[in-house]
Design an enzyme around this catalytic site. Structure first.
Site, PDB file in Angstrom:
ATOM      1  N   SER A 113       0.836  -1.193   0.000  1.00  0.00           N
ATOM      2  CA  SER A 113       0.000   0.000   0.000  1.00  0.00           C
ATOM      3  C   SER A 113       0.880   1.257   0.000  1.00  0.00           C
ATOM      4  O   SER A 113       1.706   1.426  -0.891  1.00  0.00           O
ATOM      5  CB  SER A 113      -0.948  -0.053   1.202  1.00  0.00           C
ATOM      6  OG  SER A 113      -1.943   0.918   1.128  1.00  0.00           O
ATOM      7  N   ASP A 160      -8.916  -5.113  -6.036  1.00  0.00           N
ATOM      8  CA  ASP A 160      -8.425  -4.060  -5.146  1.00  0.00           C
ATOM      9  C   ASP A 160      -8.477  -2.708  -5.857  1.00  0.00           C
ATOM     10  O   ASP A 160      -7.958  -2.552  -6.962  1.00  0.00           O
ATOM     11  CB  ASP A 160      -6.993  -4.401  -4.717  1.00  0.00           C
ATOM     12  CG  ASP A 160      -6.422  -3.425  -3.703  1.00  0.00           C
ATOM     13  OD1 ASP A 160      -7.175  -2.560  -3.207  1.00  0.00           O
ATOM     14  OD2 ASP A 160      -5.214  -3.541  -3.398  1.00  0.00           O
ATOM     15  N   HIS A 203      -7.792  -5.534  -0.248  1.00  0.00           N
ATOM     16  CA  HIS A 203      -6.534  -4.790  -0.138  1.00  0.00           C
ATOM     17  C   HIS A 203      -5.601  -5.357   0.933  1.00  0.00           C
ATOM     18  O   HIS A 203      -4.418  -5.028   0.951  1.00  0.00           O
ATOM     19  CB  HIS A 203      -6.836  -3.318   0.175  1.00  0.00           C
ATOM     20  CG  HIS A 203      -5.632  -2.435   0.144  1.00  0.00           C
ATOM     21  ND1 HIS A 203      -4.909  -2.185  -1.006  1.00  0.00           N
ATOM     22  CD2 HIS A 203      -4.991  -1.746   1.133  1.00  0.00           C
ATOM     23  CE1 HIS A 203      -3.901  -1.378  -0.734  1.00  0.00           C
ATOM     24  NE2 HIS A 203      -3.922  -1.099   0.555  1.00  0.00           N
TER      25      HIS A 203
END
Length: 420
Positions: free
Chosen positions: A240, A305, A343
């Protein structure tokens, strides 16, 4: 006869070492084809490598104190010593943490980027800085088996990415100092927020008199000197936000020569394993990244995602090679799921362990035996029949301990957790 046998053994050992080194260069994307032919179907060695580095990135999430009620919110729960053992890494002795990394930001960011203590938490460990990851080096035995000393930088991501994704601006700024113009590209620009986390410093914070960038580059320089007589590699990993920082860090190291050591001037190869990464820079950044020698990046993206595509492709471009996985194909996970599960890093690693290709007819088979319970560390993704509670990775009693007088007090970190 003895001399002949000795020569034969030495020759066989040398050939094995050469083959091992060549194989590593291939799976790290260092060959001329940069993972061509290794991604679909996914090569067995590469699959294990992605999981290994993904677990090193996961350790940053597992150690983060995220509760704003704690004066230590935004810090690591554990000290560098035995850090990977404290987070229950699958191979806790493979790497040794040599430095913690701290970051701040000179621009406003979504709150989820940097958790901080609430005003009611009392005296905070820092009002400006956040623990943002660590640098580690391969242990002697691992280095001997691999034929190289691997230096790893693991950047921390965010636990609530789906919350900040829609609050992310799209401002691009020149990546001055990180990467400049070159043959075939003009000055690259990158996302302002990511660059700020990477390069900001604060003289009022004891943790950020040096920026996160400066801390990492100094430690890489030190380690390359310490192991100057060994073959080395540099691997950058993150999930991320951490994947975006990994992207900046990787090109920075190569573009500015931090992977070149000594009089030999032989560059150390740099590889980034970026999981669930948002796009980082513009088309000039892409040209610079994909044209730089001794630099490889593999983006691992879960098909549903939203984070990897949240920044518009009209302004931001993907770099490196892509491994596409799809958690919806796993028979072990709840379906339908949602953005948090799609995610989540442990869900990503589960998908890597079982992916059988990106095609429409590709199936799912856990060819790497990863514990299914890991999927539910932070989310509720595993099917109910496996009887694993949701979001089970929590400190015992949320860090509350009973003191000598019998009163319960918050003790959610160990001594030395603020090491630099």
């Amino acid at each position: 006869m003895c001399c002949f046998l000795l020569v034969s053994v030495l020759l066989a050992t040398t050939l094995t070492d050469v083959a091992s080194a060549q194989r590593w260069r291939q799976t790290s994307g260092g060959g001329k084809d940069r993972w061509d032919g290794l991604l679909d179907p996914l090569d067995a060695d590469l699959r294990r490598d992605i999981i290994r580095y993904g677990e090193l990135a996961q350790a940053t999430s597992d150690a983060l104190i995220g509760d704003p009620a704690s004066p230590f919110a935004g810090a690591s729960r554990y000290a560098p010593d035995a850090f990977l053992r404290k987070v229950r890494a699958s191979d806790p002795d493979a790497y040794r943490v040599t430095r913690f990394v701290y970051a701040t930001s000179s621009v406003r960011l979504p709150d989820a980027f940097m958790p901080r203590p609430a005003p009611s938490a009392g005296a905070a460990w820092s009002g400006e800085s956040n623990w943002m990851g660590y640098v580690a080096v391969a242990a002697d035995g691992v280095a001997a088996n691999a034929g190289r000393r691997d230096i790893v930088v693991a950047w921390r991501g965010t636990k609530r990415a789906v919350e900040w994704a829609n609050d992310l601006d799209i401002t691009l700024v020149p990546a001055d100092g990180v990467v400049g113009p070159g043959p075939g590209w003009t000055q690259p620009s990158v996302h302002r927020g990511f660059l700020s986390v990477y390069t900001s410093k604060s003289f009022s914070s004891p943790f950020n008199k040096l920026s996160a960038r400066e801390q990492v580059l100094a430690e890489i320089t030190r380690l390359l000197r310490a192991y100057k007589n060994e073959n080395c590699s540099i691997t950058i990993t993150g999930h991320s936000l951490g994947a975006a920082l990994s992207t900046l860090n990787a090109i920075d190291i190569v573009a500015n020569g931090y992977n070149v050591r000594g009089s030999s001037r032989v560059p150390v190869p740099v590889t980034a394993i970026a999981l669930a990464s948002p796009r980082v820079g513009d088309d000039q950044f892409k040209r610079a990244f994909d044209s730089t020698p001794n630099l490889s990046l593999l983006r691992v993206r879960n098909a549903p995602d939203i984070v990897p595509t949240i920044l518009p492709s009209a302004f931001f471009k993907d770099v490196g090679a892509e491994l596409l996985v799809d958690t919806r194909r796993s028979p072990y996970l709840k379906n339908p799921a949602g953005p948090a599960q799609w995610h989540n890093l442990e869900c990503y690693l589960h998908a890597v362990a079982g992916t059988q290709g990106a095609g429409d007819g590709a199936g799912f088979s856990l060819v790497v035996d990863r514990d299914l319970a890991l999927v539910n560390k932070e989310v509720d993704a595993l099917r109910d029949e496996y009887q694993v509670p949701a979001a089970w990775w929590v400190e015992k009693n949320k860090g509350m301990v009973q003191n000598a007088s019998g009163r319960w007090v918050l003790q959610d970190h160990e001594e030395g957790n603020l090491a630099m």
